[in-house]
Write a protein that holds these residues in place. Structure first.
Motif, short mmCIF file in Angstrom:
data_model
loop_
_atom_site.label_atom_id
_atom_site.label_comp_id
_atom_site.label_asym_id
_atom_site.label_seq_id
_atom_site.Cartn_x
_atom_site.Cartn_y
_atom_site.Cartn_z
N LEU A 25 0.83 -1.21 0.00
CA LEU A 25 0.00 0.00 0.00
C LEU A 25 0.87 1.26 0.00
N ASP A 26 1.91 1.24 0.80
CA ASP A 26 2.79 2.42 0.86
C ASP A 26 3.55 2.63 -0.44
N THR A 28 2.43 2.10 -3.51
CA THR A 28 1.53 2.11 -4.67
C THR A 28 2.12 2.75 -5.93
N VAL A 379 -16.77 -4.74 -3.92
CA VAL A 379 -17.01 -3.43 -4.50
C VAL A 379 -15.79 -2.56 -4.23
N PHE A 380 -15.46 -1.69 -5.18
CA PHE A 380 -14.46 -0.68 -4.89
C PHE A 380 -15.10 0.24 -3.88
N ALA A 382 -16.10 2.99 -1.19
CA ALA A 382 -15.89 4.43 -1.20
C ALA A 382 -14.99 4.88 -0.05
N VAL A 384 -11.86 5.40 2.58
CA VAL A 384 -10.44 5.65 2.35
C VAL A 384 -9.62 4.37 2.41
N THR A 387 -9.27 2.29 -1.78
CA THR A 387 -8.14 2.67 -2.58
C THR A 387 -7.09 3.15 -1.59
N PRO A 388 -5.90 2.60 -1.70
CA PRO A 388 -4.94 2.84 -0.62
C PRO A 388 -4.55 4.30 -0.51
N SER A 390 -1.68 6.62 1.58
CA SER A 390 -0.47 6.37 2.34
C SER A 390 -0.70 6.74 3.80
N PRO B 76 -16.74 9.39 -4.35
CA PRO B 76 -15.61 8.47 -4.17
C PRO B 76 -15.80 7.16 -4.95
N ASP B 77 -17.04 6.87 -5.29
CA ASP B 77 -17.31 5.65 -6.07
C ASP B 77 -16.67 5.68 -7.45
N LYS B 122 -4.44 12.11 -5.11
CA LYS B 122 -4.85 10.73 -4.85
C LYS B 122 -4.97 9.94 -6.16
N ARG B 125 -1.46 9.40 -7.76
CA ARG B 125 -0.65 8.47 -6.97
C ARG B 125 -1.07 7.03 -7.29
N LEU B 126 -2.39 6.82 -7.39
CA LEU B 126 -2.87 5.47 -7.69
C LEU B 126 -2.54 5.06 -9.12
#
Lengths: 430, 430
Positions: A25-26, A28, A379-380, A382, A384, A387-388, A390, B76-77, B122, B125-126
């Protein structure tokens, strides 16, 4: 959308896997760039589904399908992600494409398989393609309509070959999507189609039917990825070995296999000791030529005789076997084992689900669920934690392994790309 | 995720627009392929936000930003959709990129603008990029940290130039993302940067500051798109005209403008008559050199004198004016006008929101909201009505214009690409 939340997912990760996840995660930006550079040299498979298992101390891909079904099990919330990823793929492969032909497998009487075809049709229609279905079953000679529960239907027609192209009447597709693993080999009607894009390439069935090839490519990739990130590749990669030219009807053959099993178990034990894991290591044994034939699970070479007596007899003659470190499941939903399945299109992770039901190490893995299993779309989220970000502690948050699972699924899919390159009949032999 | 649903959205569409939407939904594969072929010849802008207005009988883009802010207003979705689209963009532009430098505008003291920067950080970064921020404000000479409500912060540093590159200490970016419209022209520090990708190209500020250029490109595109789909382009394209070299401090200048206004109104009236629309047509008048200077709204050339008396005086000397058909808003949320804003990254629609607050035809449009406005993220709804399915009647379903809005936003963004090509200083003059 409450119904898509994962109910009561319980995962207990131990130290090294927690650290691994935090590290991924850190890192990414570096991880994503690593994949981006890989895709400059290699071609992602059009789509894939990867079955993972998380034992709490390690995660590994257990099965990769390059002809994935069960698309209907993904949350409708990720349809747009699927569409966007497929648009990116089509744009690269055949930007002028107007028509897509999908070749289903033979489960046309199963409602869940038809629902899968409907999901694929929806995605590729939104990509901007006219979608039709054609069967390659030799006895499928007449167009048939299959009704869907929502009143729509799926029309399947017999595939036609005209010189160097396949198609349907008044429908000449630029691209042909295989949703059929071609388990009986590449049929004549799909041979030498150099004018059309067959996705994935027809030899993918044979390639993925040789698990040691994918295991080798995956192991090599994990070594490189692990070195890059400074992590022990064993945490994401089951150990494996091969045992070739053994005849299991002879004492010498059995002895050779038992010795191979014990050698692999010794390796696993060393890793368990290193990480102070107290579980009993096991090894699965499968045919490297037909992984769905059956699985033996052994915690010692000495168990071979007994295990064979209880299992379906092996084929006669000289066999090529693949041995793999068994990975248990530590995730559960409502007290049932939960197995994550991650879907990709092109280079992108587009969704997934948890499959529940007892994990049996000695059953061949496929995407097909037995009737008792339930499915919970991933599900992705919503939040924090999805989605990672830092500096967040994923372990402290609601259990959410999706990013790490996506990384492992992509490593696994990338390994499949390497395996396809190594077996491409159009490339020079290695 | 209930909080992201649009509450009480009320939209009344009349016949032709309903038919148009249905036609667009039914033609999804053709529409998507049309765009795909356009993108073979033209380059999408890295990102954009398009403010639309829907009058019930026509829809049109009112404002296009190629330096969009307010990313924090997206649900955020859709973060993963943004990430995936940006991955596709970076892969094409600079696949080896490791670092991204974002150039913010000067609103660094505004919490909402900082939240926008946080959202962009964000996303990228992803994507797999290390993101830093640099100011080009001439008086910004010291690194500053801006605190965010969630405890994180945004560090902004003064931009450095070193020969042919810009960057920060120990940070040499492959790509520079402008989140600043460069309203005062291209600063010297950003000139002649041929080694780095500036996204969008720096001349985009001037190009989009000339609304007649985008209007012309959009009109031409809509004609082609309308012909292709068999629809009247007027339903998605506001009429416009230019009135050049007029001095509004002279009677002759005023007369010329009044005549131009009446000529455009006559054209609009003909279309209203054709579609039996009983509204009073209006025309907006803006400077083609500075569209944010002010707007006059007239329903007759004879109103010019009175309208000018009430408005900020025009600049002196010869002016270049752009006249545009006014489009009212017929959408409302909780009895307030609701204006859809659609965001794109690369060629993909990635999200949007409804902005509520009174639509004032005589106010310049930007993405900035006054403090009274509310925002309702547009979500890619899980229902069948969201992503179009053939044979569904969208008018009968919950109001959901997202696909049609996405088509119009993409036409508008494509028109911006045409305008950028036409004004690219590196191209031959037209």
């Amino acid at each position: 959308m409450e119904e898509y939340m994962v109910p009561h997912l319980a995962t207990t990760l131990t130290g090294p896997l927690n650290e691994l996840e935090q590290h991924i995660l850190d890192s990414t930006p570096a991880v994503e760039r690593w994949f981006r550079l890989e895709w400059m040299e290699h071609t992602p498979t059009l789509y894939s589904a990867v079955v993972l298992r998380n034992s709490g101390f390690k995660v590994g891909p257990m099965y990769v399908s390059l002809f994935p079904d069960c698309w209907q099990l993904l949350s409708p919330d990720v349809t747009q992600l699927c569409v966007q990823a497929a648009m990116a793929a089509i744009e690269k492969i055949c930007p002028e494409a107007q028509n897509l032909l999908i070749i289903p497998d033979d489960r046309l009487e199963e409602p869940s398989y038809l629902a899968n075809l409907q999901s694929l049709r929806k995605i590729f229609r939104l990509v901007g393609l006219n979608v039709r279905f054609a069967s390659i079953h030799p006895e499928f000679s007449q167009t048939r309509q299959y009704a869907l529960p929502d009143g729509a239907d799926i029309t399947v027609e017999p595939l036609l070959r005209d010189n160097n192209r396949v198609g349907l009447p008044h429908f000449s597709p630029c691209a042909v999507l295989l949703n059929n693993p071609l388990s009986n080999g590449i049929p004549g009607i799909l041979e030498d189609l150099f004018e059309q894009y067959i996705l994935p390439p027809p030899h993918a069935g044979v390639t993925m039917g040789t698990p040691s090839l994918h295991a080798r490519c995956y192991e090599e990739l994990c070594k490189r990825f692990g070195k890059f990130l400074g992590i022990d590749p064993w945490l994401i990669s089951p150990l494996y070995s091969k045992c070739e030219k053994v005849d299991l009807f002879t004492p010498a053959g059995k002895q050779a296999l038992a010795a191979s099993v014990d050698a692999l178990l010794a390796k696993i034990r060393r890793k368990y000791k290193e990480y102070r894991i107290t579980d009993t290591p096991v090894v699965s044994v499968r045919l490297d030529t037909d992984p769905l034939y059956g699985v033996l699970v052994l915690s010692s070479g000495s168990e071979l005789e007994t295990a064979m007596a209880q299992a379906k007899p092996p084929p006669e003659g000289s066999l090529s076997l693949v041995l793999q470190e068994g990975v248990h499941s530590c995730e559960s939903i409502d007290d049932m084992d939960a197995t994550p399945v991650v879907y990709t299109i092109d280079r992108y992770v587009v969704g997934g689900y948890y499959r529940t039901g007892k994990v049996e190490l000695n059953a061949p893995i496929t995407l097909n669920a037995d009737s008792a299993a339930s499915f919970y779309p991933l599900v992705f989220d919503a939040s924090v934690h999805q989605t990672p970000g830092s500096g967040k502690k994923p372990a402290a948050a609601a259990p959410n392994r999706f990013y790490m699972y996506g990384v492992i699924a992509r490593l696994s899919m990338l390994a499949a790309s390497y395996a396809l390159e190594a077996t491409d009949p159009q490339n020079e032999p290695l």
